[in-house]
Write an enzyme that holds these catalytic residues in place. Structure first.
Site, PDB file in Angstrom:
ATOM      1  N   GLY A   1     -29.232  -4.632 -18.197  1.00 19.82           N
ATOM      2  CA  GLY A   1     -29.685  -3.813 -17.067  1.00 19.82           C
ATOM      3  C   GLY A   1     -29.257  -2.386 -17.321  1.00 19.82           C
ATOM      4  CD  GLU A   2     -28.401   2.462 -17.038  1.00 28.01           C
ATOM      5  OE1 GLU A   2     -29.363   2.391 -17.819  1.00 28.01           O
ATOM      6  OE2 GLU A   2     -27.300   2.949 -17.362  1.00 28.01           O
ATOM      7  CB  SER A   3     -23.700  -0.192 -18.433  1.00 35.77           C
ATOM      8  OG  SER A   3     -23.949   1.042 -19.064  1.00 35.77           O
TER       9      SER A   3
ATOM     10  CB  CYS B   1     -27.998  -5.456 -23.241  1.00 35.92           C
ATOM     11  SG  CYS B   1     -28.848  -3.973 -23.790  1.00 35.92           S
TER      12      CYS B   1
ATOM     13  CB  ILE C   1     -34.409  -3.861 -24.076  1.00 36.69           C
ATOM     14  CG1 ILE C   1     -35.312  -5.040 -24.458  1.00 36.69           C
ATOM     15  CG2 ILE C   1     -35.111  -2.921 -23.096  1.00 36.69           C
ATOM     16  CD1 ILE C   1     -35.608  -5.994 -23.315  1.00 36.69           C
ATOM     17  NE  ARG C   2     -33.234   1.633 -21.064  1.00 38.30           N
ATOM     18  CZ  ARG C   2     -32.272   1.793 -20.160  1.00 38.30           C
ATOM     19  NH1 ARG C   2     -31.484   2.853 -20.219  1.00 38.30           N
ATOM     20  NH2 ARG C   2     -32.104   0.936 -19.200  1.00 38.30           N
TER      21      ARG C   2
ATOM     22  CG  HIS D   1     -31.841  -8.271 -23.419  1.00 38.70           C
ATOM     23  ND1 HIS D   1     -31.376  -8.163 -22.120  1.00 38.70           N
ATOM     24  CD2 HIS D   1     -31.853  -7.021 -23.912  1.00 38.70           C
ATOM     25  CE1 HIS D   1     -31.129  -6.904 -21.850  1.00 38.70           C
ATOM     26  NE2 HIS D   1     -31.413  -6.175 -22.916  1.00 38.70           N
TER      27      HIS D   1
ATOM     28  CD  GLU E   1     -30.747 -11.617 -21.075  1.00 35.70           C
ATOM     29  OE1 GLU E   1     -30.207 -11.913 -22.164  1.00 35.70           O
ATOM     30  OE2 GLU E   1     -30.844 -10.449 -20.643  1.00 35.70           O
TER      31      GLU E   1
HETATM   32  N1  GLN Z   1     -28.983   1.313 -21.951  1.00 38.72           N
HETATM   33  C1  GLN Z   1     -28.499   0.435 -20.940  1.00 38.72           C
HETATM   34  C2  GLN Z   1     -27.122   0.870 -20.433  1.00 38.72           C
HETATM   35  O1  GLN Z   1     -26.575   1.808 -20.880  1.00 38.72           O
HETATM   36  C3  GLN Z   1     -28.436  -0.997 -21.421  1.00 38.72           C
HETATM   37  C4  GLN Z   1     -29.815  -1.529 -21.694  1.00 38.72           C
HETATM   38  C5  GLN Z   1     -29.962  -2.983 -21.441  1.00 38.72           C
HETATM   39  O2  GLN Z   1     -29.110  -3.651 -20.877  1.00 38.72           O
HETATM   40  N2  GLN Z   1     -31.120  -3.487 -21.805  1.00 38.72           N
HETATM   41  O3  GLN Z   1     -26.593   0.237 -19.572  1.00 38.72           O
END
Ligand code: GLN
Length: 183
Positions: free
Chosen positions: A41-43, A73, A130-131, A166, A168
């Site tokens: 997600g987004e940390s 991630c 993913i990112r 990921h 999952e």
């Molecule tokens: N770039 C995201 C972050 O800094 C992590 C990306 C992801 O969990 N797919 O949290």
């Protein structure tokens, strides 16, 4: 941990393996679980929500007491010892002796898929990045389970496991099985 991100995909996979799951949003929820998954997600958002939900301290204590935890991630970022390109106020657990760099593989459009060789799995694992964060330092007590282009992408130290991809989001549950065996 169900504060933000891809927690439902983890839940579905863990349930398919026979685990009982609880979406953890409060310290009370945390008391119900034997182990915790921190999703992608987004940390930075998760960091904020860990504080507002008052979950940060109880989770840190459980990790210290050797609760098994699996971070993917963004979850891996939260478990690292240090974060490059994090927000200055970003909180994290420092639970595994790795340093990570956020978004090191580029932006969303530079996300990619590849087949990984993983210790303990007989055939390659198809992984989605993913990112993704990149592991830029690995401590000597960290067990490396997989690398991609010389960078560690799956690792374990004690009861803490992290993946920069990921698992999952595929239909392959073998990495979750590894984690459940730990639990
Ligand atoms: N770039 C995201 C972050 O800094 C992590 C990306 C992801 O969990 N797919 O949290």
């Amino acid at each position: 941990m169900a504060l933000q991100g891809a927690f439902v995909a983890h839940e579905v996979m863990l349930q398919s393996l026979g685990a009982n799951t609880v979406q953890v949003r409060t310290p009370q929820d945390l008391q119900l679980v034997d182990a915790l998954v921190m999703p992608g997600g987004e940390s930075t958002t998760m960091s904020h929500l860990l504080n507002t939900s008052q979950l940060f301290d109880p989770i840190a204590k459980r990790i210290n007491d050797a609760m098994p935890v699996f971070g993917t991630c963004a979850g891996m970022i939260l478990l690292a010892k240090s974060i490059a390109d994090g927000r200055p106020d970003q909180c994290f657990f420092g639970a595994i002796d790795i340093d990570v760099q956020r978004n090191a593989y580029g932006r969303q459009v530079e996300s990619f898929e590849t087949d990984l060789t993983i210790t303990g799995l007989e055939t390659p694992f198809h992984a989605m990045f993913i990112r993704a964060p990149q592991v830029v330092r690995v401590g000597s007590d960290v067990e490396v389970l997989s690398s991609y282009e010389d960078k560690v992408v799956l690792a374990r130290q004690g009861s803490v496991m992290v993946a920069s991809f990921h698992p999952e989001l595929t239909s392959d549950s073998r990495i979750h099985s590894l984690f459940l065996r730990e639990v």
